[in-house]
Design an enzyme around this catalytic site. Structure first.
Site, PDB file in Angstrom:
ATOM      1  N   GLU A 234       7.284 -14.588   0.584  1.00 46.63           N
ATOM      2  CA  GLU A 234       7.257 -15.338   1.771  1.00 46.63           C
ATOM      3  C   GLU A 234       5.895 -15.803   2.194  1.00 46.63           C
ATOM      4  O   GLU A 234       5.824 -15.123   2.871  1.00 46.63           O
ATOM      5  CB  GLU A 234       8.051 -16.300   1.491  1.00 46.63           C
ATOM      6  CG  GLU A 234       9.358 -16.138   0.500  1.00 46.63           C
ATOM      7  CD  GLU A 234       9.281 -17.572  -0.202  1.00 46.63           C
ATOM      8  OE1 GLU A 234       7.611 -18.467  -0.140  1.00 46.63           O
ATOM      9  OE2 GLU A 234      10.359 -17.962  -1.174  1.00 46.63           O
TER      10      GLU A 234
ATOM     11  N   CYS B 266       7.862 -20.166   7.832  1.00 46.44           N
ATOM     12  CA  CYS B 266       7.469 -19.379   7.197  1.00 46.44           C
ATOM     13  C   CYS B 266       7.261 -21.159   6.941  1.00 46.44           C
ATOM     14  O   CYS B 266       5.770 -21.346   6.282  1.00 46.44           O
ATOM     15  CB  CYS B 266       7.924 -18.769   6.158  1.00 46.44           C
ATOM     16  SG  CYS B 266       9.568 -19.768   5.350  1.00 46.44           S
TER      17      CYS B 266
ATOM     18  N   ILE C 265       4.050   1.639  -1.267  1.00 48.35           N
ATOM     19  CA  ILE C 265       4.704   1.390  -2.383  1.00 48.35           C
ATOM     20  C   ILE C 265       4.002   2.270  -3.429  1.00 48.35           C
ATOM     21  O   ILE C 265       3.937   3.415  -4.127  1.00 48.35           O
ATOM     22  CB  ILE C 265       5.130  -0.267  -2.930  1.00 48.35           C
ATOM     23  CG1 ILE C 265       6.130   0.052  -2.008  1.00 48.35           C
ATOM     24  CG2 ILE C 265       5.019   0.349  -4.579  1.00 48.35           C
ATOM     25  CD1 ILE C 265       7.120  -1.962  -1.754  1.00 48.35           C
TER      26      ILE C 265
ATOM     27  N   LYS D 175       0.863  -1.252  -0.202  1.00 52.58           N
ATOM     28  CA  LYS D 175       0.555   0.103  -0.076  1.00 52.58           C
ATOM     29  C   LYS D 175       0.691   1.332  -0.356  1.00 52.58           C
ATOM     30  O   LYS D 175       0.698   2.334  -0.366  1.00 52.58           O
ATOM     31  CB  LYS D 175      -1.292  -0.183   1.439  1.00 52.58           C
ATOM     32  CG  LYS D 175      -2.066  -0.913   0.622  1.00 52.58           C
ATOM     33  CD  LYS D 175      -2.698  -1.287   2.594  1.00 52.58           C
ATOM     34  CE  LYS D 175      -3.979  -1.900   2.512  1.00 52.58           C
ATOM     35  NZ  LYS D 175      -4.268  -2.406   3.629  1.00 52.58           N
TER      36      LYS D 175
END
Length: 412
Positions: free
Chosen positions: A164, A196, A148, A146
């Site tokens: 990831e 992750c 960016i 957002k």
């Protein structure tokens, strides 16, 4: 610096990290992050080497017209080295191997430790910002995206991004119980689950769950010793910091309020570090909070399904979580495996394993990545990740000159 020379530094770094500096990097990981022996801290650097060796074909690859911002997770040496090729230890290794520094007027990699807002904000607002290489939580990634977007008109080109996950095991009624339980332990409760790809949701067939699977699972979890990584008899270390510790405890409390039953664990000790015992939660709601949200801690939530509802349970797996990183399927029945991977779970995970713990990926054989809210599925460890951060130029040379400008049909 020419591409071949840059890649030579990376290739050499992958070699020395796997040999000369292997134990230094592992030790820094153990004591800096409170983890047990982490062989993947060096294995991730091998991904760079294996990917680079594939980058040989007839096209010309140019650097992007600006800089790439790699935002590193603070609790993962392996990914920290893989994203930009640098952590504190990794940076020192790169300098030893010839990485240019600022005293020579240019450095291909700038290492900037600091608070994320202070480092990220000026980078993403700069016109030369051209790509984001990120591994971390979905919340942070979406906020970055957002932020960016607000600067889109300033950039010289369109952004390239990579990020990831909420991972699952599904246990079919035909599974071999002991392998399944031990795979769960060796792949998911190390770390301690601060990675992750670790398991967080477990779907078990009712005829397998009671009494065999449940009893063996709880008895093996009870054997897990938690403590300092300096004591090699400990199987699990501590959380990376107070925020992680508080978040995990909060999720367990929310699960209990929603009707979940804690079968084992839910014990924390923050007197000399942030230690949490591995916790198994049994739920009757396949969409409960700990089945959907990524906790990033040693918490596994179990949902038991009727044997006849295997295919319906696969649909639950597909719809319960927005993530799509990894999943494992345990079944002796080959048809059950194919039903899951070829049909019901086709788009649920970037990496699927049969009868295998995470990470079942093998360097140079199986790349790694995820889609949906787990990222853009660039499959690190393969050539595809490098295509994300280069700008290709097609080259063509004419060896036979033209003798006329007309088409053959014009001469009839």
């Amino acid at each position: 610096m020419p591409w071949n020379d840059c890649s030579a530094i990376l290739l050499r770094a992958a070699e020395v990290v796997s040999s000369k500096y292997r134990y230094k990097l592992v030790t820094a990981t153990m004591f800096g992050q409170g983890k047990k022996v982490k062989i993947d801290a060096t294995a991730e650097m091998r991904k760079i080497e294996l990917s680079l060796r594939q980058l040989i074909d007839g096209s010309l690859y140019r650097v992007l017209e600006g800089f790439v911002l790699a935002v590193l997770p603070s609790n993962f040496t392996a990914i920290g080295d893989n994203l930009p090729g640098e952590t504190c230890t990794g940076f020192h290794i790169f300098q030893l191997l010839g990485l240019p520094d600022s005293r020579r007027g240019w450095r291909p990699i700038q290492f900037i430790p600091g608070l994320p807002p202070e480092v990220v904000a000026p980078a993403i607002s700069h016109p030369s910002f051209t790509a984001l290489h990120f591994t971390g939580s979905t919340f942070v990634f979406q906020k970055l995206w957002k932020d960016i977007a607000a600067y889109l008109a300033k950039y010289r080109g369109y952004l390239r991004t990579r990020q990831e996950g909420k991972n699952f095991h599904v246990i079919h009624k035909s599974t071999e119980i002991r392998n399944t339980v031990f795979a769960l332990h060796s792949g998911q409760l190390r770390g301690p689950r601060q990675k992750c790809y670790a398991l967080s949701r477990l779907y078990v067939s009712s005829s397998v769950w009671s009494p065999g699977f449940k009893d063996l699972l709880l008895s093996e979890v009870a054997k897990i010793k938690v403590g300092s990584p300096s004591d090699f008899s400990n199987f699990m270390g501590l959380m990376i910091g107070r925020p992680a510790y508080d978040k995990i405890k909060c999720f367990v409390q929310k699960a209990k309020v929603a009707g979940g039953e804690v079968l084992i664990g839910d014990i924390g000790d923050n007197s000399k570090g942030y230690f949490i015992q591995p916790t198994i939660i049994l739920t009757k709601d396949p969409e409960s909070i700990t089945m959907k949200e990524d906790i990033f801690g040693p918490i596994i939530t179990v949902y038991v399904y009727d044997d006849a509802d295997y295919e319906n349970s696969l649909e639950l797996i597909d719809n319960a979580s927005p993530y799509g990183l990894t999943g494992s399927i345990f079944a002796a029945d080959r048809k059950a495996l194919l039903t899951a991977t070829k049909n019901k779970l086709r788009n649920t995970a970037g990496n699927i394993y049969y009868h295998e713990k995470y990470p079942g990926a093998v360097m140079g054989q199986q790349p790694y990545g995820g889609a949906q809210e787990s990222g853009t599925n660039n499959e690190a460890g393969s050539i595809s990740i490098f295509y994300r951060f280069v700008s290709a130029r097609g080259m063509n040379e004419n060896f036979v000159g033209l003798e006329d400008f007309q088409y053959p049909s014009n001469l009839i």
